[in-house]
Design a protein around this motif. Structure first.
Motif, PDB file in Angstrom:
ATOM      1  N   GLN A  88       1.009  -1.155  -0.034  1.00  0.00           N
ATOM      2  CA  GLN A  88      -0.013   0.015   0.113  1.00  0.00           C
ATOM      3  C   GLN A  88       0.778   1.220  -0.137  1.00  0.00           C
ATOM      4  O   GLN A  88       0.509   2.268  -0.719  1.00  0.00           O
ATOM      5  CB  GLN A  88      -1.081  -0.021   1.400  1.00  0.00           C
ATOM      6  CG  GLN A  88      -2.021  -1.116   1.242  1.00  0.00           C
ATOM      7  CD  GLN A  88      -2.742  -1.042   2.509  1.00  0.00           C
ATOM      8  OE1 GLN A  88      -2.498  -0.022   3.467  1.00  0.00           O
ATOM      9  NE2 GLN A  88      -3.493  -2.212   2.742  1.00  0.00           N
ATOM     10  N   LYS A  89       1.971   1.263   0.660  1.00  0.00           N
ATOM     11  CA  LYS A  89       2.668   2.433   0.981  1.00  0.00           C
ATOM     12  C   LYS A  89       3.970   2.534  -0.163  1.00  0.00           C
ATOM     13  O   LYS A  89       4.790   3.392  -0.436  1.00  0.00           O
ATOM     14  CB  LYS A  89       3.326   2.576   2.104  1.00  0.00           C
ATOM     15  CG  LYS A  89       2.437   2.733   3.350  1.00  0.00           C
ATOM     16  CD  LYS A  89       2.940   2.689   4.699  1.00  0.00           C
ATOM     17  CE  LYS A  89       1.826   2.944   5.567  1.00  0.00           C
ATOM     18  NZ  LYS A  89       2.288   3.139   7.093  1.00  0.00           N
ATOM     19  N   GLY A  90       4.365   1.500  -1.139  1.00  0.00           N
ATOM     20  CA  GLY A  90       5.167   1.276  -1.983  1.00  0.00           C
ATOM     21  C   GLY A  90       4.919   2.247  -3.156  1.00  0.00           C
ATOM     22  O   GLY A  90       3.941   2.008  -3.878  1.00  0.00           O
ATOM     23  N   ARG A  91       5.810   3.253  -3.225  1.00  0.00           N
ATOM     24  CA  ARG A  91       5.745   4.292  -4.218  1.00  0.00           C
ATOM     25  C   ARG A  91       6.630   4.182  -5.402  1.00  0.00           C
ATOM     26  O   ARG A  91       6.431   4.721  -6.438  1.00  0.00           O
ATOM     27  CB  ARG A  91       5.737   5.700  -3.655  1.00  0.00           C
ATOM     28  CG  ARG A  91       4.724   5.897  -2.630  1.00  0.00           C
ATOM     29  CD  ARG A  91       3.356   6.169  -3.270  1.00  0.00           C
ATOM     30  NE  ARG A  91       2.156   6.758  -2.235  1.00  0.00           N
ATOM     31  CZ  ARG A  91       1.477   5.707  -1.534  1.00  0.00           C
ATOM     32  NH1 ARG A  91       1.439   4.359  -1.970  1.00  0.00           N
ATOM     33  NH2 ARG A  91       0.448   6.199  -0.825  1.00  0.00           N
ATOM     34  N   LEU A  92       7.734   3.594  -5.125  1.00  0.00           N
ATOM     35  CA  LEU A  92       8.851   3.507  -6.193  1.00  0.00           C
ATOM     36  C   LEU A  92       9.847   2.399  -5.981  1.00  0.00           C
ATOM     37  O   LEU A  92      10.205   1.956  -4.744  1.00  0.00           O
ATOM     38  CB  LEU A  92       9.687   4.944  -5.773  1.00  0.00           C
ATOM     39  CG  LEU A  92      10.787   5.456  -6.554  1.00  0.00           C
ATOM     40  CD1 LEU A  92      10.564   5.501  -7.958  1.00  0.00           C
ATOM     41  CD2 LEU A  92      11.463   6.547  -5.885  1.00  0.00           C
ATOM     42  N   PHE A  93      10.292   2.017  -7.058  1.00  0.00           N
ATOM     43  CA  PHE A  93      11.073   0.855  -7.231  1.00  0.00           C
ATOM     44  C   PHE A  93      12.366   1.252  -7.904  1.00  0.00           C
ATOM     45  O   PHE A  93      12.148   1.598  -9.090  1.00  0.00           O
ATOM     46  CB  PHE A  93      10.717  -0.318  -7.526  1.00  0.00           C
ATOM     47  CG  PHE A  93      11.439  -1.586  -7.822  1.00  0.00           C
ATOM     48  CD1 PHE A  93      12.325  -1.980  -8.145  1.00  0.00           C
ATOM     49  CD2 PHE A  93      10.730  -2.739  -7.012  1.00  0.00           C
ATOM     50  CE1 PHE A  93      13.154  -3.145  -8.127  1.00  0.00           C
ATOM     51  CE2 PHE A  93      11.245  -3.891  -6.981  1.00  0.00           C
ATOM     52  CZ  PHE A  93      12.477  -4.206  -7.585  1.00  0.00           C
ATOM     53  N   ILE A  94      13.515   1.489  -7.283  1.00  0.00           N
ATOM     54  CA  ILE A  94      14.744   2.278  -8.069  1.00  0.00           C
ATOM     55  C   ILE A  94      15.702   0.940  -8.282  1.00  0.00           C
ATOM     56  O   ILE A  94      15.964   0.253  -7.256  1.00  0.00           O
ATOM     57  CB  ILE A  94      15.320   3.340  -7.251  1.00  0.00           C
ATOM     58  CG1 ILE A  94      14.104   4.137  -6.930  1.00  0.00           C
ATOM     59  CG2 ILE A  94      16.284   4.076  -7.917  1.00  0.00           C
ATOM     60  CD1 ILE A  94      15.025   5.313  -5.918  1.00  0.00           C
ATOM     61  N   THR A  95      16.354   0.943  -9.211  1.00  0.00           N
ATOM     62  CA  THR A  95      17.545  -0.040  -9.643  1.00  0.00           C
ATOM     63  C   THR A  95      18.499   0.825 -10.420  1.00  0.00           C
ATOM     64  O   THR A  95      18.239   1.854 -11.049  1.00  0.00           O
ATOM     65  CB  THR A  95      16.766  -1.143 -10.472  1.00  0.00           C
ATOM     66  OG1 THR A  95      16.468  -0.648 -11.793  1.00  0.00           O
ATOM     67  CG2 THR A  95      15.944  -1.939  -9.614  1.00  0.00           C
ATOM     68  N   GLY A  96      19.638   0.142 -10.701  1.00  0.00           N
ATOM     69  CA  GLY A  96      20.803   0.310 -11.476  1.00  0.00           C
ATOM     70  C   GLY A  96      20.848  -0.788 -12.615  1.00  0.00           C
ATOM     71  O   GLY A  96      20.041  -1.126 -13.437  1.00  0.00           O
ATOM     72  N   HIS A  97      22.087  -1.222 -12.769  1.00  0.00           N
ATOM     73  CA  HIS A  97      22.654  -2.153 -13.732  1.00  0.00           C
ATOM     74  C   HIS A  97      22.599  -1.594 -15.221  1.00  0.00           C
ATOM     75  O   HIS A  97      23.492  -1.883 -15.939  1.00  0.00           O
ATOM     76  CB  HIS A  97      21.576  -3.334 -13.470  1.00  0.00           C
ATOM     77  CG  HIS A  97      22.180  -4.631 -14.151  1.00  0.00           C
ATOM     78  ND1 HIS A  97      23.650  -4.961 -13.771  1.00  0.00           N
ATOM     79  CD2 HIS A  97      21.848  -5.529 -14.935  1.00  0.00           C
ATOM     80  CE1 HIS A  97      23.847  -6.177 -14.796  1.00  0.00           C
ATOM     81  NE2 HIS A  97      22.759  -6.301 -15.053  1.00  0.00           N
ATOM     82  N   SER A  98      21.392  -1.151 -15.598  1.00  0.00           N
ATOM     83  CA  SER A  98      21.232  -0.475 -16.973  1.00  0.00           C
ATOM     84  C   SER A  98      21.769   0.939 -16.779  1.00  0.00           C
ATOM     85  O   SER A  98      21.530   1.824 -16.156  1.00  0.00           O
ATOM     86  CB  SER A  98      19.921  -0.594 -17.523  1.00  0.00           C
ATOM     87  OG  SER A  98      19.693   0.260 -18.560  1.00  0.00           O
ATOM     88  N   HIS A  99      22.906   0.977 -17.700  1.00  0.00           N
ATOM     89  CA  HIS A  99      23.621   2.442 -17.520  1.00  0.00           C
ATOM     90  C   HIS A  99      22.670   3.548 -18.324  1.00  0.00           C
ATOM     91  O   HIS A  99      23.071   4.089 -19.234  1.00  0.00           O
ATOM     92  CB  HIS A  99      25.284   2.219 -17.981  1.00  0.00           C
ATOM     93  CG  HIS A  99      25.766   1.435 -17.497  1.00  0.00           C
ATOM     94  ND1 HIS A  99      27.057   0.969 -17.833  1.00  0.00           N
ATOM     95  CD2 HIS A  99      25.620   0.852 -16.076  1.00  0.00           C
ATOM     96  CE1 HIS A  99      27.662   0.039 -16.689  1.00  0.00           C
ATOM     97  NE2 HIS A  99      26.799   0.053 -15.987  1.00  0.00           N
ATOM     98  N   ALA A 100      21.540   3.870 -17.881  1.00  0.00           N
ATOM     99  CA  ALA A 100      20.744   4.983 -18.430  1.00  0.00           C
ATOM    100  C   ALA A 100      19.864   5.513 -17.484  1.00  0.00           C
ATOM    101  O   ALA A 100      19.828   4.840 -16.071  1.00  0.00           O
ATOM    102  CB  ALA A 100      19.904   4.134 -19.547  1.00  0.00           C
ATOM    103  N   PHE A 101      19.006   6.412 -17.952  1.00  0.00           N
ATOM    104  CA  PHE A 101      17.819   6.798 -16.992  1.00  0.00           C
ATOM    105  C   PHE A 101      16.535   6.207 -17.608  1.00  0.00           C
ATOM    106  O   PHE A 101      16.383   6.617 -18.811  1.00  0.00           O
ATOM    107  CB  PHE A 101      17.972   8.425 -16.631  1.00  0.00           C
ATOM    108  CG  PHE A 101      16.699   8.910 -15.977  1.00  0.00           C
ATOM    109  CD1 PHE A 101      17.040   8.957 -14.226  1.00  0.00           C
ATOM    110  CD2 PHE A 101      15.473   9.017 -16.323  1.00  0.00           C
ATOM    111  CE1 PHE A 101      15.975   9.408 -13.610  1.00  0.00           C
ATOM    112  CE2 PHE A 101      14.411   9.330 -15.520  1.00  0.00           C
ATOM    113  CZ  PHE A 101      14.856   9.576 -14.165  1.00  0.00           C
ATOM    114  N   GLU A 102      16.057   5.414 -17.024  1.00  0.00           N
ATOM    115  CA  GLU A 102      14.511   4.995 -17.442  1.00  0.00           C
ATOM    116  C   GLU A 102      13.610   5.141 -16.497  1.00  0.00           C
ATOM    117  O   GLU A 102      13.605   4.858 -15.279  1.00  0.00           O
ATOM    118  CB  GLU A 102      14.830   3.728 -17.857  1.00  0.00           C
ATOM    119  CG  GLU A 102      15.801   3.303 -18.903  1.00  0.00           C
ATOM    120  CD  GLU A 102      16.276   1.608 -19.221  1.00  0.00           C
ATOM    121  OE1 GLU A 102      15.480   1.303 -20.061  1.00  0.00           O
ATOM    122  OE2 GLU A 102      17.036   1.360 -18.857  1.00  0.00           O
TER     123      GLU A 102
END
Length: 291
Positions: A196-210
């Motif tokens: 319910q409170k999960g607003r954002l899932f952030i990762t890296g690995h791909s060298h880009a902003f997506e």
């Protein structure tokens, strides 16, 4: 006022590893190590409350000499009162995973290889290990059980307003080199969607902003800490990236809580290395409407 704002500012950074010689054979360099150092200097100048580092800290975690620049940066963060929490990427455990993990743990003693959570300004950041092949069967079960229960507990905690989930490997990416992680999609995405409170899932690995939106939830890739730029799939089969026109070489992310929502700004390094620009901004509202 600026000092007070910095206490609320949370920064996210990923993929600061220096280019490896084998990578240079297939990908162009762009003064990558200089870019990483420029980002480090900017973070020290800003004095944020917390920096969350989402893996691939160095190119080869088992080699002690790869950590020299990192150690100096961490010492500078300690001196200005910025807390630093990190998770391991594939480069941090590449080649000799046990030694790489030991070197990593020495720098980030609060890290747990089966997941941990930190809290800042009513935001809970859940930090997960997506190097699944380096975990035993028992540790995989331990992490999954902990992760799912933690999200349930955070939903029930009145002191937490927003939950951010992080790991290194992106569940969704148009990178032609690393692509999307099916295992992250299977293991980490469904509990996040249910949260319910999960607003954002952030990762890296791909060298880009997506930036992606699936089932009403936001997914970001922020692999712009200094690694070599990876080509992206631009064909009609590509995933629906909402940030198609924002593809800087080097960048970091600032996050602020706005009630039960989030305000996000990606800062990109100027081409002449003279400073940073506010490259991309958006907000995630308190209530998520599932589309």
């Amino acid at each position: 006022m600026e000092q007070e704002d910095n206490k609320r500012e949370i920064l996210f950074l990923s993929d600061t590893q220096a280019p490896m010689w084998v990578e240079r054979l297939v990908l162009r360099t762009h003064q990558n190590t200089k870019a990483t150092n420029t980002i480090f200097n900017e973070i020290i100048r800003l004095k944020p409350a917390v920096l969350y580092w989402l893996g691939d800290i160095v190119s080869l975690g088992y080699r002690n000499n790869k950590w020299r620049i990192i150690d100096q940066f961490l010492a500078n963060c300690t001196a200005i009162g910025t807390a630093v929490y990190a998770i391991m990427g594939n480069h941090d455990v590449m080649g000799r995973p046990r030694k790489g993990a030991r070197n990593f743990q020495q720098r980030f003693p609060e890290h747990s290889p089966t997941g941990y959570v930190k809290r800042t300004d009513a935001i809970a950041v859940v930090m997960l290990n997506s190097n699944f092949s380096t975990l035993s069967a028992a540790d995989l079960v331990k992490q999954q059980t902990w992760y799912e229960q933690t999200l349930v507990d955070l939903d029930a905690d009145p002191e937490i307003k927003v939950v951010i989930v992080t790991c290194h490997h992106a569940p969704y990416s148009n990178s032609k080199l690393v692509g999307s992680s099916t295992l992250v999609q299977q293991r980490f995405v469904p509990p996040y969607i249910r949260s319910q409170k999960g607003r954002l899932f952030i990762t890296g690995h791909s060298h880009a902003f997506e930036r992606y939106n699936f089932e009403g939830k936001t997914f970001l890739v922020i692999g712009g800490g200094g690694g070599l730029r990876q080509p992206l799939n631009m064909s009609p089969s590509r995933l629906p990236d909402l940030a198609t026109d924002y593809k800087p070489l080097f960048h970091y992310l600032s996050v602020r809580r706005e009630g039960e929502g989030l305000a996000l700004t990606s800062y990109c390094l100027k081409k002449d290395f003279s400073g940073f620009s506010e490259g991309y901004q958006f907000e995630i509202p308190a209530e998520i409407i599932v589309t």
